[in-house]
Scaffold this motif. Structure first.
Motif, PDB file in Angstrom:
ATOM      1  N   ARG A  54      57.374 -39.198 -40.378  1.00 34.14           N
ATOM      2  CA  ARG A  54      57.662 -38.872 -38.979  1.00 34.14           C
ATOM      3  C   ARG A  54      58.312 -37.505 -38.843  1.00 34.14           C
ATOM      4  O   ARG A  54      58.004 -36.748 -37.928  1.00 34.14           O
ATOM      5  N   VAL A  55      59.234 -37.174 -39.745  1.00 39.17           N
ATOM      6  CA  VAL A  55      59.903 -35.876 -39.698  1.00 39.17           C
ATOM      7  C   VAL A  55      58.884 -34.764 -39.937  1.00 39.17           C
ATOM      8  O   VAL A  55      58.878 -33.741 -39.233  1.00 39.17           O
ATOM      9  N   ASP A  56      58.008 -34.940 -40.932  1.00 41.89           N
ATOM     10  CA  ASP A  56      56.983 -33.934 -41.196  1.00 41.89           C
ATOM     11  C   ASP A  56      56.054 -33.769 -39.999  1.00 41.89           C
ATOM     12  O   ASP A  56      55.675 -32.649 -39.652  1.00 41.89           O
ATOM     13  N   LYS A  57      55.695 -34.858 -39.359  1.00 45.75           N
ATOM     14  CA  LYS A  57      54.818 -34.793 -38.191  1.00 45.75           C
ATOM     15  C   LYS A  57      55.517 -34.068 -37.044  1.00 45.75           C
ATOM     16  O   LYS A  57      54.910 -33.262 -36.348  1.00 45.75           O
ATOM     17  N   ALA A  58      56.815 -34.334 -36.849  1.00 46.35           N
ATOM     18  CA  ALA A  58      57.560 -33.661 -35.783  1.00 46.35           C
ATOM     19  C   ALA A  58      57.637 -32.153 -36.046  1.00 46.35           C
ATOM     20  O   ALA A  58      57.501 -31.347 -35.119  1.00 46.35           O
ATOM     21  N   ARG A  59      57.841 -31.754 -37.296  1.00 44.93           N
ATOM     22  CA  ARG A  59      57.884 -30.329 -37.629  1.00 44.93           C
ATOM     23  C   ARG A  59      56.536 -29.672 -37.339  1.00 44.93           C
ATOM     24  O   ARG A  59      56.475 -28.566 -36.796  1.00 44.93           O
ATOM     25  N   LEU A  60      55.462 -30.331 -37.742  1.00 50.02           N
ATOM     26  CA  LEU A  60      54.130 -29.785 -37.493  1.00 50.02           C
ATOM     27  C   LEU A  60      53.845 -29.686 -35.999  1.00 50.02           C
ATOM     28  O   LEU A  60      53.321 -28.672 -35.527  1.00 50.02           O
TER      29      LEU A  60
END
Length: 97
Positions: free
Chosen positions: A76-82
């Protein structure tokens, strides 16, 4: 562009089936050990081994669940950054060097 979230919630029926199956198997094994034609120390050893296997199983299940939750949070954190990078990106902006 978002990827679908896969949340698999167990149904109440499946939860009760698993709990009943666990209870029946534990009671059946306990009765089998209790009525085993062996010395009391042998039955005690088998009962202690059974309790060890049960507690180890719960510990392993908790570790697997924790790792799965940790992976989900990182994803989820990686998706939010992207998503943030894509939202801030302007393909028509010209950088003056």
């Amino acid at each position: 562009m978002s990827t679908p979230q896969h949340h698999t919630n167990t149904t109440t029926a499946f939860f009760f089936q698993a709990a009943i199956s666990f209870a029946v198997s534990t009671v059946a094994l306990g009765l089998g050990i209790a009525y085993l034609s062996a010395d009391p120390w042998m039955r005690g050893f088998l009962a202690l081994g059974t309790l060890y296997v049960i507690t180890s199983t719960f510990t392993l299940a908790k570790c697997v669940r924790d790792r799965q939750e940790e992976t989900e949070v990182v994803s989820r954190v990686d998706k939010a950054r992207l998503d943030k990078l894509l939202a801030e990106h302007d393909p028509f902006k010209v950088d003056n060097l």
